[in-house]
Design a protein around this motif. Structure first.
Motif: not given
Ligand code: ARG
Length: 659
Positions: A168-171, A191-196, A293-300, A305-307
């Protein structure tokens, strides 16, 4: 009735005279390896004789004399060094096979007591497209669900999706930086798969570019080392030479490993360098891996925004998964993903700290299990919870809320270490008595005997695989129909052909997967998979359609025959073996459950189709003058049809009446 079990029950009291625990010897009463010598065999006399210093042949004779099977067997014979061969009475087979005609459960008794089983299977990481690797877990897990349920167990199928992981951080990073809005509007999941894939490619590229020189230097050093190493004389017995030989071997394999690694790093670099646009993106986002990785950490950490993005992505991802499951005919009772357990994770860590099982080590919280090299990390030094923590929380939930007494994890063998540590930790934790099993499986390979990939080196998408299976099946059906119309038989119309192709194609993929022993890797091969002869779904589906054809052509309604008092009689050896084979359905299901192996059931359906084919070749129906015999054979075909259909349905494979 389960004939094998019945025979074993008859042997048990006799064998108890020779062993305190007769169970392993009772288990040596088995279906005969070679049916020329009988229907079943008992090989227990040899090991028991050895134990007591007796003559095995004499002991076999004594056991044969004592065991009460006269009502079941017409012959009990001692052969070779002490084998006991058992041949069933024909009247028993006749009575029992006629009972089956009236029995919806085809002789399968309900489990007593039933167990409460949770089966954790499929469990893909969402927002990445499903690939061929997900096939095995989905197909094996589904078949186990169906079989255990048919046996009367209370089964909960649970799709433990990875919906909280680093993908999810990558996406999210991709979404914030590289989104193609129109594409997202048209087909969000694509599109999400492409982004990933894009973020993955870019960060792999950057890592590879910085890591490659070091690997090259390592290779050079090792190659110099190899060139300088003295070569010991061949076949020398001198221990020093042997050690030198071993060291050389190790060095060569290290060099091969490095070459492989360099090759794969170079590929990652080429992939991006050959695309000017992507190369520009990579250069503009040099810290992409860390940023993701930071985006994942923010989500968690609950970043709004990330949520919100996560909540936006999930429904589309789940709908895409559902599309694949619908096509595969797979249903889940629960889809409790990793995110669902997230709120329970701090509690698990606290509890394990409080009870002293977990300790801090370099800032991480770990459970150390004696005998294991690596600890079970339940909180990383940066505060992140892990796959392990989630699995612990999940087990607690399954035990306390779902009251599971058995949990099966249908997961790739490569996760074996994780499950060993998990199960040991749970044992120590002592939350409940629960039977935990890693129902592991091997890898799907390409013809090059490496994990099955597309030509560009991507994993093969599951949806395109299913599409291709149906196209391949359609070609076979069309060819078959062309032959048929030559013979003046009724042809299938286009819609019917398409429906049959879907069932044959998907059935073919499933069967090919299920019929391998689950631990073994297997090579994905369309031709073998859809062959009309051999151990394939197509062959068995044809056998089924043939049973239906017999009844259709003879204009027979089995129920009417039964109402008129028709019954199965055994006039030919092929009828006897088919009848006996049909009576073995409960045995086959038992052997699936012993070690959770659907290939025991594919073996049974294959043998049943073979047995039917021998019967079909040897026992005419239309040309048979004796009406009672004609009817009996129709009833055998009817029963074969029911057993095949039921068995295939437990494998998750559909049948067609005509093909
Ligand atoms: N999502 C994991 C993966 O794709 C598999 C999860 C298996 N189940 C479990 N409870 N660990 O590797």
């Amino acid at each position: 009735m389960n004939l094998l079990r019945l025979l074993q029950q008859r042997f048990a009291p006799v064998l108890a005279d020779y062993a305190d625990d007769p169970a392993p010897f009772v288990a040596m009463v088995r279906p005969a390896q070679d049916t020329r010598f009988g229907d079943f065999q008992a090989n227990c006399a040899m090991p028991l004789a050895k134990r007591h210093g007796l003559n095995p042949k004499e002991l076999a004779a004594k056991i044969a004399e004592k065991v009460h099977v006269q009502d079941l067997c017409r012959e009990i014979e001692i052969a070779g060094p002490g084998f006991i061969n058992l041949t069933l009475r024909d009247d028993l087979i006749t009575t029992e096979v006629n009972k089956l005609l009236q029995d919806d459960r085809l002789g399968v008794e309900a489990a007593n007591p039933p167990r409460k089983i949770v089966i954790d299977f499929s469990s893909p990481n969402v927002a990445k497209p499903m690939h061929v690797g997900h096939l095995r877990s989905s197909v094996i897990g589904d078949s186990l669900c169906r079989t255990l349920r048919f046996l009367g167990h209370e089964v909960t199928s649970d799709n433990h999706i990875g919906d909280w992981g680093t993908q999810f951080g990558m996406i999210i990073y991709g979404y914030k930086n590289f989104l193609d809005k129109d594409a997202y509007g048209r087909h969000p999941v694509a599109e999400l798969a492409r982004l990933y894939r894009l973020v993955n490619r870019l960060s792999d590229f950057i890592d590879a570019r910085s890591g490659l020189p070091e690997k090259r230097r390592e290779l050079e050093t090792k190659e110099r080392e190899l060139a300088a190493a003295p070569v010991p004389p061949k076949n020398s017995k001198d221990p020093a030479d042997k050690d030198a030989e071993k060291a050389l071997k190790r060095l060569r394999s290290e060099i091969d490993g490095l070459k492989d690694e360099i090759g794969s790093l170079s590929k990652k670099i080429e992939r991006v360098e050959s695309n000017a646009e992507e190369l520009a993106l990579a250069n503009a986002h040099p810290a992409i891996a860390k940023a993701a990785r930071e985006e994942t950490a923010k989500l968690h950490a609950g970043d709004a925004t990330n949520l919100a993005l996560w909540n936006e992505f999930m429904p589309a991802c789940l709908a895409a998964l559902q599309g694949v499951y619908d096509r595969l005919g797979i249903k889940f009772d629960l889809t409790l993903g990793e995110s669902w357990f997230n709120p329970m994770l701090p509690g698990v860590v606290d509890e394990l700290l409080t009870n002293g099982m977990a300790v801090e080590s370099d800032g991480a919280i770990c459970v150390f299990i004696p005998g294991f090299k690596a600890p079970f990390i339940i909180r990383k030094a940066d505060g992140a919870y892990t796959y392990a923590t989630t699995d612990l929380a999940t087990i607690r939930y399954r035990v306390s809320e779902l009251k599971a007494d058995t949990i099966l994890y249908v997961v790739d063998t490569r996760q074996g270490d994780h499950f060993e540590l998990l199960f040991e930790t749970v044992k120590k934790w002592g939350i409940a008595k629960v039977d935990l099993r890693h129902v592991n499986f091997g890898t799907v390979m390409g013809k090059d005997r490496r994990p099955y990939k597309t030509r560009d080196g991507d994993t093969v998408g599951l949806e395109s695989l299913l599409d291709e299976a149906v196209i391949e099946a359609r070609a076979i059906i069309d060819a078959n129909e062309a032959q048929k119309s030559d013979k003046g038989e009724e042809a299938l119309d286009d819609a019917a052909r398409q429906e049959v192709s879907e069932i044959i194609g998907i059935g073919g993929i499933k069967y090919a997967d299920l019929h391998h022993a689950r631990e073994s890797d297997y090579v994905f091969d369309w031709e073998k998979m859809l062959a009309k002869e051999g151990d394939t779904a197509t062959y068995i589906q044809y056998a089924y359609a043939r049973t239906k054809g017999i009844l259709r052509r003879n204009q027979i309604d089995p129920q009417t025959l039964l109402d008129q008092g028709a019954r199965i009689v055994l006039s030919h050896a092929a009828e006897r073996s088919l009848a006996l084979q049909l009576l073995k359905f409960p045995e086959a299901l038992d052997s699936v459950c012993t070690d959770y192996r659907p290939n025991q059931l594919t073996q049974y359906v294959f043998e049943t189709a073979n047995s039917f084919s021998t019967f079909y070749d040897n026992c005419p129906i239309k040309g048979e003058a004796d009406e009672a015999l004609r009817h009996s054979r129709c009833l055998l075909a009817e029963l074969t049809s029911r057993v095949l259909k039921q068995a295939l349905s437990l494998l998750g494979i559909q049948t067609v009446e005509r093909m």
